[in-house]
Scaffold this motif. Structure first.
Motif, PDB file in Angstrom:
ATOM      1  N   MET A  73       7.035   7.983  -7.445  1.00  0.00           N
ATOM      2  CA  MET A  73       8.235   8.687  -6.999  1.00  0.00           C
ATOM      3  C   MET A  73       7.894   9.965  -6.237  1.00  0.00           C
ATOM      4  SD  MET A  73      11.001   7.052  -7.628  1.00  0.00           S
ATOM      5  CE  MET A  73      12.142   8.405  -7.312  1.00  0.00           C
ATOM      6  N   THR A  74       6.843  10.665  -6.665  1.00  0.00           N
ATOM      7  CA  THR A  74       6.424  11.880  -5.956  1.00  0.00           C
ATOM      8  C   THR A  74       5.979  11.534  -4.536  1.00  0.00           C
ATOM      9  OG1 THR A  74       5.745  12.942  -8.027  1.00  0.00           O
ATOM     10  CG2 THR A  74       4.837  13.841  -5.979  1.00  0.00           C
ATOM     11  N   ALA A  75       5.185  10.479  -4.410  1.00  0.00           N
ATOM     12  CA  ALA A  75       4.738  10.049  -3.086  1.00  0.00           C
ATOM     13  C   ALA A  75       5.920   9.629  -2.221  1.00  0.00           C
ATOM     14  CB  ALA A  75       3.741   8.903  -3.217  1.00  0.00           C
ATOM     15  N   LEU A  76       6.872   8.908  -2.819  1.00  0.00           N
ATOM     16  CA  LEU A  76       8.035   8.442  -2.067  1.00  0.00           C
ATOM     17  C   LEU A  76       8.845   9.612  -1.524  1.00  0.00           C
ATOM     18  CD1 LEU A  76       9.959   6.064  -1.261  1.00  0.00           C
ATOM     19  CD2 LEU A  76      11.130   6.480  -3.434  1.00  0.00           C
ATOM     20  N   LEU A  77       9.151  10.589  -2.386  1.00  0.00           N
ATOM     21  CA  LEU A  77      10.003  11.699  -1.981  1.00  0.00           C
ATOM     22  C   LEU A  77       9.289  12.649  -1.020  1.00  0.00           C
ATOM     23  CD1 LEU A  77      11.820  12.491  -5.344  1.00  0.00           C
ATOM     24  CD2 LEU A  77      12.650  11.177  -3.393  1.00  0.00           C
ATOM     25  N   CYS A  78       7.960  12.671  -1.110  1.00  0.00           N
ATOM     26  CA  CYS A  78       7.182  13.498  -0.177  1.00  0.00           C
ATOM     27  C   CYS A  78       6.869  12.753   1.121  1.00  0.00           C
ATOM     28  CB  CYS A  78       5.890  13.971  -0.842  1.00  0.00           C
ATOM     29  SG  CYS A  78       6.157  15.151  -2.187  1.00  0.00           S
ATOM     30  N   LYS A  79       7.436  11.546   1.251  1.00  0.00           N
ATOM     31  CA  LYS A  79       7.275  10.722   2.453  1.00  0.00           C
ATOM     32  C   LYS A  79       5.819  10.397   2.742  1.00  0.00           C
ATOM     33  CE  LYS A  79      11.486  12.810   4.300  1.00  0.00           C
ATOM     34  NZ  LYS A  79      12.116  13.569   5.410  1.00  0.00           N
ATOM     35  N   ASP A  80       5.067  10.192   1.685  1.00  0.00           N
ATOM     36  CA  ASP A  80       3.654   9.828   1.802  1.00  0.00           C
ATOM     37  C   ASP A  80       3.556   8.388   2.317  1.00  0.00           C
ATOM     38  OD1 ASP A  80       0.971   9.105   1.390  1.00  0.00           O
ATOM     39  OD2 ASP A  80       0.809  10.348  -0.401  1.00  0.00           O
ATOM     40  N   LEU A  81       2.765   8.179   3.344  1.00  0.00           N
ATOM     41  CA  LEU A  81       2.639   6.845   3.932  1.00  0.00           C
ATOM     42  C   LEU A  81       1.946   5.865   2.991  1.00  0.00           C
ATOM     43  CD1 LEU A  81       1.670   7.770   7.625  1.00  0.00           C
ATOM     44  CD2 LEU A  81       3.912   7.107   6.715  1.00  0.00           C
TER      45      LEU A  81
ATOM     46  N   LYS B  47      13.407   0.907   2.390  1.00  0.00           N
ATOM     47  CA  LYS B  47      14.799   1.291   2.598  1.00  0.00           C
ATOM     48  C   LYS B  47      15.031   2.758   2.216  1.00  0.00           C
ATOM     49  CE  LYS B  47      16.681  -3.368   2.120  1.00  0.00           C
ATOM     50  NZ  LYS B  47      17.525  -4.290   1.313  1.00  0.00           N
ATOM     51  N   SER B  48      14.325   3.220   1.189  1.00  0.00           N
ATOM     52  CA  SER B  48      14.473   4.646   0.798  1.00  0.00           C
ATOM     53  C   SER B  48      13.875   5.536   1.869  1.00  0.00           C
ATOM     54  CB  SER B  48      13.762   4.891  -0.530  1.00  0.00           C
ATOM     55  OG  SER B  48      14.382   4.173  -1.582  1.00  0.00           O
ATOM     56  N   GLN B  49      12.735   5.163   2.406  1.00  0.00           N
ATOM     57  CA  GLN B  49      12.128   5.948   3.471  1.00  0.00           C
ATOM     58  C   GLN B  49      13.044   5.990   4.712  1.00  0.00           C
ATOM     59  OE1 GLN B  49       8.306   3.958   3.791  1.00  0.00           O
ATOM     60  NE2 GLN B  49       7.295   5.513   2.527  1.00  0.00           N
ATOM     61  N   LYS B  50      13.675   4.881   4.999  1.00  0.00           N
ATOM     62  CA  LYS B  50      14.614   4.825   6.117  1.00  0.00           C
ATOM     63  C   LYS B  50      15.803   5.732   5.867  1.00  0.00           C
ATOM     64  CE  LYS B  50      17.302   1.573   8.914  1.00  0.00           C
ATOM     65  NZ  LYS B  50      17.684   0.148   9.109  1.00  0.00           N
ATOM     66  N   ALA B  51      16.298   5.743   4.608  1.00  0.00           N
ATOM     67  CA  ALA B  51      17.434   6.592   4.276  1.00  0.00           C
ATOM     68  C   ALA B  51      17.073   8.069   4.433  1.00  0.00           C
ATOM     69  CB  ALA B  51      17.892   6.318   2.845  1.00  0.00           C
ATOM     70  N   MET B  52      15.867   8.450   4.026  1.00  0.00           N
ATOM     71  CA  MET B  52      15.457   9.849   4.131  1.00  0.00           C
ATOM     72  C   MET B  52      15.222  10.272   5.568  1.00  0.00           C
ATOM     73  SD  MET B  52      12.976  10.528   0.830  1.00  0.00           S
ATOM     74  CE  MET B  52      11.940   9.073   1.023  1.00  0.00           C
ATOM     75  N   ALA B  53      14.900   9.317   6.446  1.00  0.00           N
ATOM     76  CA  ALA B  53      14.618   9.622   7.848  1.00  0.00           C
ATOM     77  C   ALA B  53      15.886   9.642   8.695  1.00  0.00           C
ATOM     78  CB  ALA B  53      13.646   8.599   8.426  1.00  0.00           C
ATOM     79  N   SER B  54      16.985   9.118   8.162  1.00  0.00           N
ATOM     80  CA  SER B  54      18.219   9.008   8.963  1.00  0.00           C
ATOM     81  C   SER B  54      18.921  10.354   9.087  1.00  0.00           C
ATOM     82  CB  SER B  54      19.149   7.980   8.315  1.00  0.00           C
ATOM     83  OG  SER B  54      19.536   8.405   7.014  1.00  0.00           O
TER      84      SER B  54
END
Length: 338
Positions: free
Chosen positions: A229-237, A331-338
């Motif tokens: 979750m930390t990696a996801l929210l920090c947009k870690d590739l 999909k979460s990464q896409k949501a954070m980038a929108s």
């Protein structure tokens, strides 16, 4: 544990865990309105076994108290608490299910008169695991009770029981215990305070919770989900890769659904913290997640929460677990980038 103390502990635990159920039994017995078959329904750990023992003790006790309790000191009570009374017969699954031979054994016991008194009590643990043949065999005994007999079925879910058995039983739903009490039980089992805080959100089934302790799996799973979750929210590739390298190995040891439930709990805790609510979480990374979540719009964060909540449905549809998690990441990464 001294013999009388063991019986007293059963009585105290039954009252503590399910006071209303005990009060209802006391009233039914006082009014001579007790049924002959009961189904105790709920996840393991809500006091079903203790209430079953309490009822057996109360029915066979030589000197019930004025308040309607078994005395806990007579020879009957003591032996029931020790599971050594000849008129209280218990069966539990041999392997993964209750077999027809076990039910035939119970039928044989029911056809006999009580050894020491006028009543026999049968306690069937994990009744939902009965094979169809076993369930049909039990049904015959429930339809044609002989003498003073009390049958207690303990089942996790009524949906897994034959409707005909349900119709011939008084179904008693065992309510969840208070969160603080569940946490205390979990810590007594060996959970750390932080892990107990998280685990009580995921289950109050103490049998399941015990399985999660094997090889420190629960602690490793919590750490794995925190890292993910930390990696996801920090947009870690590398988040996409973590599904395969960290989460899937953990899923092979226990259940992917537990990891998904942890992820859902992580998004829930973060949402509440983001709203300024006080959250006592089992995740040590929550303050960091909260900071990241504050940089997202309400719509973005709610979309991430919704994506997490969709994962159990995907698993129920037998979609590939790794694909389900990877889809959540993308999909979460896409949501954070929108």
């Amino acid at each position: 544990m001294p013999e009388a103390t063991q019986a007293a502990t059963v009585i105290a635990t039954a009252h503590h865990d399910q006071p209303q159920i005990i009060a209802n039994f006391e009233s039914a017995i006082a009014q001579n309105q007790l049924g002959h078959a009961f189904m105790f329904v709920g996840p393991n750990g809500r006091g079903q076994a203790e209430v079953a023992d309490w009822l057996a003790m109360r029915l066979l006790c030589l000197h019930p108290t004025e308040t309607g309790d078994p005395d806990g000191t007579c020879n009957q009570c003591v032996r029931i608490a020790q599971h050594e009374h000849p008129d209280v017969v218990e069966v539990a699954p041999e392997g993964n299910s209750l077999k027809v031979d076990q039910i035939r054994f119970l039928q044989g016991e029911l056809s006999k008169t009580a050894v020491e008194g006028q009543r026999k009590v049968l306690i069937i643990h994990a009744a939902e695991t009965m094979t169809s043949s076993a369930a049909n065999g039990l049904l015959k005994s429930m339809e044609e009770p002989q003498g003073q007999q009390t049958i207690i079925l303990i089942a996790k879910s009524r949906q897994q029981m034959l409707p005909t058995i349900i119709s011939r039983s008084q179904v008693i739903e065992f309510n969840a215990l208070p969160a603080e009490q569940v946490q205390a039980q979990l810590q007594n089992m060996g959970y750390s305070p932080a892990n107990a805080q998280l685990a009580q959100h995921l289950t109050d089934d103490m049998t399941q919770a015990q399985e999660w302790l094997v090889d420190d799996w629960f602690d490793r799973a919590r750490q794995g989900v925190e890292h993910f979750m930390t990696a996801l929210l920090c947009k870690d590739l590398q988040t996409f890769t973590l599904v395969q390298t960290e989460l899937m190995p953990l899923a092979k040891e226990q259940s992917i659904k537990v990891l998904v439930d942890m992820i859902i709990q992580a998004t829930r805790d973060t949402l509440l913290a983001r709203q300024g609510r006080t959250v006592v979480s089992g995740f040590t990374a929550l303050p960091q997640w909260q900071q990241v979540a504050q940089t997202l719009t309400d719509a973005q964060w709610l979309q991430i929460v919704d994506l997490a909540l969709m994962m159990p449905r995907a698993l129920d549809m037998n979609l590939n677990p790794q694909t389900t998690l990877e889809s959540f990441v993308l999909k979460s990464q896409k949501a954070m980038a929108s």
